[in-house]
Design an enzyme around this catalytic site. Structure first.
Site, short mmCIF file in Angstrom:
data_model
loop_
_atom_site.label_atom_id
_atom_site.label_comp_id
_atom_site.label_asym_id
_atom_site.label_seq_id
_atom_site.Cartn_x
_atom_site.Cartn_y
_atom_site.Cartn_z
N HIS A 141 48.13 42.87 41.30
CA HIS A 141 47.06 42.58 40.32
C HIS A 141 45.90 43.53 40.60
O HIS A 141 45.56 43.79 41.75
CB HIS A 141 46.61 41.13 40.46
CG HIS A 141 45.40 40.79 39.65
ND1 HIS A 141 45.39 40.82 38.27
CD2 HIS A 141 44.13 40.44 40.02
CE1 HIS A 141 44.20 40.49 37.82
NE2 HIS A 141 43.41 40.26 38.86
N CYS A 172 46.21 43.59 33.25
CA CYS A 172 45.16 43.88 34.23
C CYS A 172 45.10 45.35 34.58
O CYS A 172 44.00 45.93 34.70
CB CYS A 172 45.36 43.03 35.48
SG CYS A 172 46.87 43.39 36.42
#
Length: 327
Positions: A97, A208
């Site tokens: 992430h 992301c």
């Protein structure tokens, strides 16, 4: 199998006909992601589940402003997906992430900015089938902006590295861009769709990593100077397909009786990916999904509120960790 193949051929005929009326998108690749004029309220049916979205985040339009001559340090930050549950396990597979950190030198204020799904990844990747045989997509994504940088979280199993310095004026302008981007780029898109590994791009993802990439590009356009000795990789979930075929927008396919067969094909496909299944049903669904995607070579992609047929090709699926240079 014969019935399914006949149905697929019928879908291809419909797709080819629709393609004639959608010529620009059929020949212009990659298909551009469509921004919206505003962010609508999320469907009350959609729920976050395990973790609420951005529980400590700032409210919209509450970013502080700074003196134009102030100095900010900009950090690239990475951590394993679902680290709270699996620790560093997914880091071993480069499933990461991404986020950005800002340090205001004059005040010591730290800010974290990250963009992710409102209702978690599975809900953004596959729709829910309702009892009336309709599909509901819970696929909004948004920026979460909160005070502080959890250095231990980002450093322990991931990355926290300074990539640039910017002025207060650049930050103020970037904050305005963040509001605009957040209100217009609202749909989370999981898949990057290519012809083959390193081949032509059909559809780009919107998640992301791509948020960080466009944020860095925006900072670069505002005058930020990046440290090019830093090398950063980004996770991509890839589908590999021959040239996709446009099938139609969602309201037409599921609202016009002449598209009933196509609607049933799409429903049957996504029925295999419903999260609330018993273990025996889940195993059967996984086998049928393998047959649909690999043996019969088809995947129904939902992109820009429309459905596309992907004629799948080897290696069908791939998880990559690709380096993208800083601006």
């Amino acid at each position: 199998m014969t019935v399914k193949m006949a149905a697929m051929q019928a879908s291809l005929v419909v797709a080819s006909a629709m393609c004639f009326f959608y010529l620009v998108s059929c020949v212009s690749w990659p298909v551009p992601y469509e921004r919206q004029s505003f962010r609508p309220k999320a469907n009350p049916y959609c729920q976050a589940g395990v973790i609420p979205f951005c529980p400590t985040g700032r409210l919209p339009n509450t970013m502080p402003t700074f003196d134009p001559s102030d100095t900010f340090y900009v950090y690239a930050m990475k951590a394993p997906v679902w680290e709270f549950k699996f620790g560093d396990l997914l880091a071993k597979f480069h499933i990461m992430h991404d986020a950005i950190g800002f340090h205001h030198v004059q005040s010591g204020l730290n800010l974290t900015m990250e963009w992710y799904e409102l209702f978690q990844l599975f809900n953004c990747t596959f729709p829910h089938e309702l009892a009336n045989e309709t599909l509901v997509w819970c696929n909004q994504g948004a920026a979460c902006i909160y005070d502080g940088i959890d250095e231990k979280h980002w450093q322990q199993n991931g990355t926290l590295v300074k990539v640039a310095e910017i002025t207060g004026d650049m930050f103020n302008k970037f904050a305005n861009w963040t509001e605009w981007d957040n209100n217009t780029g609202i749909v989370y898109e999981t898949w990057t769709v290519r012809n083959e590994p390193d081949g032509p791009l059909w559809f780009d993802s919107w998640e992301c990593a791509t948020w960080v990439l466009r944020a860095f590009e925006t900072l670069g356009s505002l005058g930020a100077k990046f440290n090019h000795s830093v090398h950063l990789n980004y996770t991509r979930m890839n589908l590999y397909s021959k040239e996709p075929l446009y099938l139609g927008n969602a309201s037409t396919i599921f609202g016009d009786p002449q598209y009933k067969q196509l609607a049933e094909e799409i429903l049957n496909f996504y029925r295999l990916f419903q999260s609330h299944q018993t273990l025996p049903n889940l195993l059967v669904s996984l086998i049928e999904a393998f047959t649909e995607i690999v043996i019969e070579g088809k995947f129904y992609l939902y992109y820009n509120d429309a459905y596309w047929l992907l004629p799948m090709a080897e290696p069908y699926f791939g998880l990559t960790y690709e380096e993208t240079p800083l601006p």
